[in-house]
Scaffold this motif. Structure first.
Motif, PDB file in Angstrom:
ATOM      1  N   PRO A 186       9.559   4.692  -0.923  1.00 36.07           N
ATOM      2  CA  PRO A 186       8.548   5.085   0.067  1.00 36.07           C
ATOM      3  C   PRO A 186       9.219   5.478   1.382  1.00 36.07           C
ATOM      4  O   PRO A 186      10.177   4.840   1.821  1.00 36.07           O
ATOM      5  CB  PRO A 186       7.715   3.807   0.228  1.00 36.07           C
ATOM      6  CG  PRO A 186       7.917   3.066  -1.041  1.00 36.07           C
ATOM      7  CD  PRO A 186       9.314   3.357  -1.472  1.00 36.07           C
ATOM      8  N   GLY A 246      -5.463   2.536   1.724  1.00 31.51           N
ATOM      9  CA  GLY A 246      -4.128   2.799   2.232  1.00 31.51           C
ATOM     10  C   GLY A 246      -4.047   2.588   3.730  1.00 31.51           C
ATOM     11  O   GLY A 246      -4.999   2.179   4.382  1.00 31.51           O
ATOM     12  N   ARG A 247      -2.867   2.900   4.289  1.00 33.29           N
ATOM     13  CA  ARG A 247      -2.644   2.655   5.694  1.00 33.29           C
ATOM     14  C   ARG A 247      -3.452   3.609   6.553  1.00 33.29           C
ATOM     15  O   ARG A 247      -3.651   4.765   6.216  1.00 33.29           O
ATOM     16  CB  ARG A 247      -1.151   2.819   6.013  1.00 33.29           C
ATOM     17  CG  ARG A 247      -0.289   1.900   5.182  1.00 33.29           C
ATOM     18  CD  ARG A 247       1.145   1.964   5.637  1.00 33.29           C
ATOM     19  NE  ARG A 247       1.629   3.342   5.630  1.00 33.29           N
ATOM     20  CZ  ARG A 247       2.691   3.750   6.321  1.00 33.29           C
ATOM     21  NH1 ARG A 247       3.329   2.918   7.087  1.00 33.29           N
ATOM     22  NH2 ARG A 247       3.090   4.990   6.251  1.00 33.29           N
ATOM     23  N   LYS A 304       0.801  -1.226   0.000  1.00 31.74           N
ATOM     24  CA  LYS A 304       0.000   0.000   0.000  1.00 31.74           C
ATOM     25  C   LYS A 304       0.835   1.280   0.000  1.00 31.74           C
ATOM     26  O   LYS A 304       0.384   2.330   0.437  1.00 31.74           O
ATOM     27  CB  LYS A 304      -0.946   0.009   1.206  1.00 31.74           C
ATOM     28  CG  LYS A 304      -1.877  -1.202   1.235  1.00 31.74           C
ATOM     29  CD  LYS A 304      -2.566  -1.333   2.562  1.00 31.74           C
ATOM     30  CE  LYS A 304      -3.363  -2.631   2.612  1.00 31.74           C
ATOM     31  NZ  LYS A 304      -3.963  -2.874   3.930  1.00 31.74           N
ATOM     32  N   ARG A 305       2.066   1.200  -0.527  1.00 29.34           N
ATOM     33  CA  ARG A 305       2.901   2.385  -0.676  1.00 29.34           C
ATOM     34  C   ARG A 305       3.600   2.302  -2.028  1.00 29.34           C
ATOM     35  O   ARG A 305       3.774   1.213  -2.585  1.00 29.34           O
ATOM     36  CB  ARG A 305       3.925   2.495   0.458  1.00 29.34           C
ATOM     37  CG  ARG A 305       3.305   2.520   1.831  1.00 29.34           C
ATOM     38  CD  ARG A 305       4.318   2.875   2.896  1.00 29.34           C
ATOM     39  NE  ARG A 305       4.695   4.268   2.857  1.00 29.34           N
ATOM     40  CZ  ARG A 305       5.496   4.850   3.752  1.00 29.34           C
ATOM     41  NH1 ARG A 305       6.022   4.129   4.717  1.00 29.34           N
ATOM     42  NH2 ARG A 305       5.786   6.142   3.669  1.00 29.34           N
ATOM     43  N   TYR A 306       4.003   3.460  -2.548  1.00 28.64           N
ATOM     44  CA  TYR A 306       4.602   3.521  -3.871  1.00 28.64           C
ATOM     45  C   TYR A 306       5.888   4.347  -3.817  1.00 28.64           C
ATOM     46  O   TYR A 306       5.985   5.325  -3.081  1.00 28.64           O
ATOM     47  CB  TYR A 306       3.638   4.169  -4.869  1.00 28.64           C
ATOM     48  CG  TYR A 306       2.323   3.458  -5.009  1.00 28.64           C
ATOM     49  CD1 TYR A 306       2.099   2.552  -6.042  1.00 28.64           C
ATOM     50  CD2 TYR A 306       1.291   3.678  -4.100  1.00 28.64           C
ATOM     51  CE1 TYR A 306       0.885   1.898  -6.180  1.00 28.64           C
ATOM     52  CE2 TYR A 306       0.077   3.026  -4.216  1.00 28.64           C
ATOM     53  CZ  TYR A 306      -0.121   2.134  -5.257  1.00 28.64           C
ATOM     54  OH  TYR A 306      -1.323   1.480  -5.375  1.00 28.64           O
ATOM     55  N   ASN A 316      -3.541   7.067  -3.116  1.00 31.11           N
ATOM     56  CA  ASN A 316      -3.304   5.914  -2.241  1.00 31.11           C
ATOM     57  C   ASN A 316      -4.410   5.957  -1.194  1.00 31.11           C
ATOM     58  O   ASN A 316      -4.183   6.336  -0.054  1.00 31.11           O
ATOM     59  CB  ASN A 316      -1.928   6.013  -1.594  1.00 31.11           C
ATOM     60  CG  ASN A 316      -1.484   4.694  -1.004  1.00 31.11           C
ATOM     61  OD1 ASN A 316      -2.134   3.679  -1.172  1.00 31.11           O
ATOM     62  ND2 ASN A 316      -0.367   4.717  -0.302  1.00 31.11           N
ATOM     63  N   TRP A 323       7.605  11.257  -0.305  1.00 29.79           N
ATOM     64  CA  TRP A 323       6.745  12.341   0.182  1.00 29.79           C
ATOM     65  C   TRP A 323       7.522  13.629   0.437  1.00 29.79           C
ATOM     66  O   TRP A 323       6.978  14.726   0.319  1.00 29.79           O
ATOM     67  CB  TRP A 323       5.998  11.910   1.446  1.00 29.79           C
ATOM     68  CG  TRP A 323       6.836  11.666   2.670  1.00 29.79           C
ATOM     69  CD1 TRP A 323       7.481  10.521   2.985  1.00 29.79           C
ATOM     70  CD2 TRP A 323       7.077  12.577   3.744  1.00 29.79           C
ATOM     71  NE1 TRP A 323       8.134  10.637   4.191  1.00 29.79           N
ATOM     72  CE2 TRP A 323       7.897  11.902   4.688  1.00 29.79           C
ATOM     73  CE3 TRP A 323       6.703  13.892   4.016  1.00 29.79           C
ATOM     74  CZ2 TRP A 323       8.341  12.478   5.865  1.00 29.79           C
ATOM     75  CZ3 TRP A 323       7.136  14.481   5.201  1.00 29.79           C
ATOM     76  CH2 TRP A 323       7.943  13.791   6.106  1.00 29.79           C
ATOM     77  N   ASP A 354       3.295   8.137  -1.876  1.00 31.92           N
ATOM     78  CA  ASP A 354       4.124   7.591  -0.814  1.00 31.92           C
ATOM     79  C   ASP A 354       3.288   6.887   0.251  1.00 31.92           C
ATOM     80  O   ASP A 354       3.698   5.876   0.809  1.00 31.92           O
ATOM     81  CB  ASP A 354       4.947   8.711  -0.177  1.00 31.92           C
ATOM     82  CG  ASP A 354       5.968   8.194   0.822  1.00 31.92           C
ATOM     83  OD1 ASP A 354       5.559   7.735   1.912  1.00 31.92           O
ATOM     84  OD2 ASP A 354       7.176   8.252   0.529  1.00 31.92           O
ATOM     85  N   GLY A 355       2.093   7.416   0.519  1.00 32.52           N
ATOM     86  CA  GLY A 355       1.256   6.816   1.550  1.00 32.52           C
ATOM     87  C   GLY A 355       1.717   7.128   2.958  1.00 32.52           C
ATOM     88  O   GLY A 355       1.307   6.457   3.918  1.00 32.52           O
ATOM     89  N   SER A 356       2.564   8.144   3.128  1.00 36.94           N
ATOM     90  CA  SER A 356       3.064   8.505   4.450  1.00 36.94           C
ATOM     91  C   SER A 356       1.942   9.104   5.293  1.00 36.94           C
ATOM     92  O   SER A 356       1.323  10.097   4.906  1.00 36.94           O
ATOM     93  CB  SER A 356       4.208   9.523   4.316  1.00 36.94           C
ATOM     94  OG  SER A 356       4.517  10.102   5.562  1.00 36.94           O
ATOM     95  N   ARG A 357       1.701   8.521   6.442  1.00 32.84           N
ATOM     96  CA  ARG A 357       0.681   9.054   7.345  1.00 32.84           C
ATOM     97  C   ARG A 357       1.135  10.390   7.922  1.00 32.84           C
ATOM     98  O   ARG A 357       0.322  11.282   8.139  1.00 32.84           O
ATOM     99  CB  ARG A 357       0.405   8.048   8.455  1.00 32.84           C
ATOM    100  CG  ARG A 357      -0.256   6.764   7.955  1.00 32.84           C
ATOM    101  CD  ARG A 357      -0.242   5.661   8.995  1.00 32.84           C
ATOM    102  NE  ARG A 357       1.106   5.163   9.244  1.00 32.84           N
ATOM    103  CZ  ARG A 357       1.379   4.144  10.051  1.00 32.84           C
ATOM    104  NH1 ARG A 357       0.396   3.518  10.676  1.00 32.84           N
ATOM    105  NH2 ARG A 357       2.624   3.740  10.235  1.00 32.84           N
TER     106      ARG A 357
END
Length: 441
Positions: free
Chosen positions: A172, A299-300, A163-165, A263, A176, A214-217
């Motif tokens: 990842p 995503g996360r 779930k990240r790119y 994402n 971001w 990136d899917g960074s929280r």
């Protein structure tokens, strides 16, 4: 030399420092390069670019580099505190290493090199245009590079944890950062200007897309906080009129679509739109897409994380045991059953306090708080504080992002992590000095 040739030479001379500085930001920001060519060569490329920037500037090199000594010799408080913070931080690392068998001392030369870069930046002071151009180039390389690798089928260059790119040069956890530092200045411009340029809108879209990929929280939370804070500030500046409220809502929708949609997370209402688009892009193992039906998985979540909890517990324990002198740089680690090996605590402030002790912690905090403190003092005394804020929205946003992300990430001694924040610190510090000089004249 003809007038045409002289004009061309002058134009190239003006562009040269801008190009060199953009290369410094981009080469430094592509953190994955050090895995390909090695960290020493990565440092060498970055330092060559920043030295070229200083050489290409119109100011004489030697006199300009020596000039900051005047502030230290005169014992000006702001200069002593600004550089004293770095000295205390390095001393904290050395003392912690000395009482712990040399643990972490290896990192001091890197921080001294970073101080040298900052000295150049304070001496010549980057222009906003130079820093923005560097961030634009880094974002463009990050976005275009990912598309080429993804759509071109270069699967060996893809970095696709669940779930990240990302891709080899911006994996990842790093991708971001190629976009998030552009969000504050562009968000501020888009909120305040009636007719922003197409370039500003385009790079705002790209910055949000990189954060979404990136899917960074951390980055998603930062983007939401930036939008909320700047929307409130704009309303304080202009009142609750239709124009700023409308602009804020438009920006919020685009951020929701680009950050939450690319994402997507289950709380995002546009998740269903992307299930249709999923058929249009290639699927790779581990990319977070379900083969066959094109449905993009959620995503996360922003919620619980047992590993982070374990890290916080270890960080607090390290502070309790090594509060005064520290345990040595990089020694405060956590280990859980789901982790293959111990990992440094992902909370910079606890990590620095536990690793380097009280002296190192105070020094580290001073690196950021000293320029911020003097800048906000200048804002309080300014006749037009909004104009001063407009001029420095970029460095303020960068420092704010760096300090907030430190709540959820470890400290680094690599040029890739400091290349963006060091120019911001120099710009804030020198903006304060220029304001003080103007107010005294």
């Amino acid at each position: 030399m003809s007038s045409e040739s002289f004009s061309a030479f002058s134009a190239n001379h003006i562009r040269a420092p801008l190009i060199a500085f953009a290369l410094f930001i981009t080469v430094s920001g592509l953190a994955g390069i050090k895995l390909v060519i090695g960290a020493p060569l990565h440092w060498a490329l970055a330092l060559t670019a920043i030295l070229a920037w200083a050489l290409f500037r119109a100011e004489p090199l030697l006199n300009t580099v020596v000039a900051p000594f005047a502030g230290l010799v005169s014992r000006a408080p702001e200069w002593l505190l600004f550089w004293g913070a770095w000295v205390c931080f390095c001393l904290g690392i050395l003392i912690a290493g000395w009482v712990n068998g040399g643990a972490g001392v290896y990192t001091v030369p890197k921080y001294l090199a970073l101080m040298g870069v900052l000295w150049l930046l304070v001496s010549f002071v980057p222009k906003t245009e130079e820093l923005v151009s560097g961030l634009y180039l880094l974002a463009a390389v990050g976005g275009v590079g990912f598309l080429i690798v993804w759509l071109g089928g270069f699967s060996d260059w893809l970095e696709l944890p669940p779930k990240r790119y990302g891709w080899a040069l911006l994996p990842p956890g790093v991708l971001w950062k190629a976009g998030v530092f552009l969000i504050p200045p562009l968000c501020w411009v888009l909120l305040n200007r009636r007719y922003p340029s197409k370039r500003q809108w385009s790079f705002f879209f790209l910055a949000c897309a990189l954060v979404g990929l990136d899917g960074s929280r951390t980055a998603a939370l930062l983007a939401a906080m930036i939008w909320l804070l700047f929307s409130v500030l704009v309303c304080c500046r202009f009142g609750l009129s239709n124009a700023p409220v409308k602009r804020a809502l438009i920006i919020a929708v685009w951020m929701l679509v680009l950050i939450g949609g690319i994402n997507p997370s289950p709380w995002n209402p546009v998740i269903h739109v992307y299930s249709v688009l999923g058929e249009l892009v290639p699927n790779y193992p581990g990319s977070g897409t379900e083969a066959g039906n094109g449905l993009i998985q959620p995503g996360r979540e922003l919620g619980g994380d047992s590993i982070r909890t374990a890290m916080l517990i270890e960080g607090v324990r390290g502070v309790q045991e090594h509060f005064l002198l520290g345990s040595g740089f990089g020694t405060t680690v956590a280990q859980t059953e789901s982790m293959d090996s111990p990992m440094v605590v992902h909370m910079t402030y606890l990590q620095v306090l536990a690793d380097t002790g009280l002296l190192g912690f105070l020094g580290y905090m001073g690196i950021f708080l000293v320029p911020l403190w003097y800048f906000f003092l200048a804002m309080r005394r300014a006749n037009d504080s909004w104009s001063l804020f407009d001029e420095n929205a970029l460095p303020l946003g960068i420092v704010g992002i760096y300090m907030f992300s430190s709540l959820l990430h470890p400290i680094s001694n690599e040029i890739s992590e400091w290349a963006v924040v060091l120019p911001a610190l120099a710009m804030l510090f020198k903006a304060t000095e220029r304001f003080e000089s103007a107010s005294r004249s």
